[in-house]
Design a protein around this motif. Structure first.
Motif, short mmCIF file in Angstrom:
data_model
loop_
_atom_site.label_atom_id
_atom_site.label_comp_id
_atom_site.label_asym_id
_atom_site.label_seq_id
_atom_site.Cartn_x
_atom_site.Cartn_y
_atom_site.Cartn_z
N ALA A 128 4.90 6.59 -14.62
CA ALA A 128 4.77 5.31 -15.04
C ALA A 128 5.47 4.14 -14.54
O ALA A 128 4.81 3.19 -14.39
N GLU A 129 6.61 4.56 -14.13
CA GLU A 129 7.45 3.55 -13.58
C GLU A 129 6.93 3.09 -12.07
O GLU A 129 6.86 1.87 -11.94
N ASP A 130 6.62 4.02 -11.38
CA ASP A 130 6.05 3.83 -9.83
C ASP A 130 4.94 3.02 -10.17
O ASP A 130 4.43 2.08 -9.24
N ASP A 163 1.83 -2.12 -9.83
CA ASP A 163 0.61 -2.83 -10.38
C ASP A 163 1.29 -4.50 -10.25
O ASP A 163 0.44 -5.38 -9.99
N GLN A 164 2.71 -4.29 -10.44
CA GLN A 164 3.45 -5.66 -10.53
C GLN A 164 3.15 -6.33 -8.90
O GLN A 164 3.00 -7.54 -8.73
N LEU A 165 3.60 -5.40 -8.02
CA LEU A 165 3.37 -5.79 -6.55
C LEU A 165 2.01 -6.45 -6.30
O LEU A 165 1.84 -7.57 -5.53
N TRP A 207 0.97 -1.25 0.05
CA TRP A 207 0.02 -0.10 -0.06
C TRP A 207 0.92 1.29 0.02
O TRP A 207 0.45 2.35 -0.64
N ALA A 208 2.00 1.20 0.73
CA ALA A 208 2.83 2.42 0.58
C ALA A 208 3.60 2.67 -0.87
O ALA A 208 3.51 3.48 -1.11
N ALA A 209 3.53 1.66 -1.42
CA ALA A 209 4.32 1.77 -2.78
C ALA A 209 3.05 2.30 -3.68
O ALA A 209 3.14 3.25 -4.55
#
Length: 79
Positions: free
Chosen positions: A14-16, A21-23, A2-4
């Motif tokens: 877009a990278e973040d 989304d991957q996590l 959730w912090a991410a």
């Protein structure tokens, strides 16, 4: 995770967003590998159950806790 999500929302890059989304995808795959979709919403993390097509909240952001709540009929979350 959730912090991410919060960092990605704040940064807007877009990278973040892709990293978050991957996590989320990895977490859902471990938690419920048969989920038909998942999403990070203002309320928390939700996924769609493969057995009865119901949407479940599994992380409640307000409570900062793992929850299991059927939210299928909530307008913000329903697909």
């Amino acid at each position: 995770m959730w912090a991410a999500h919060e960092r990605a929302t704040e940064s807007g890059t877009a990278e973040d967003r892709a990293g978050t989304d991957q996590l989320a995808a990895e977490w859902i795959a471990e938690y419920n590998p048969g989920a038909t979709w998942h999403a990070l919403t203002a309320r928390g993390i939700v996924y769609r159950n493969q057995w009865n097509d119901r949407t479940w909240l599994i992380y409640d952001a307000d409570r900062d806790s793992i929850e299991t709540a059927d939210v299928t009929d909530e307008p913000e979350i329903s697909a």
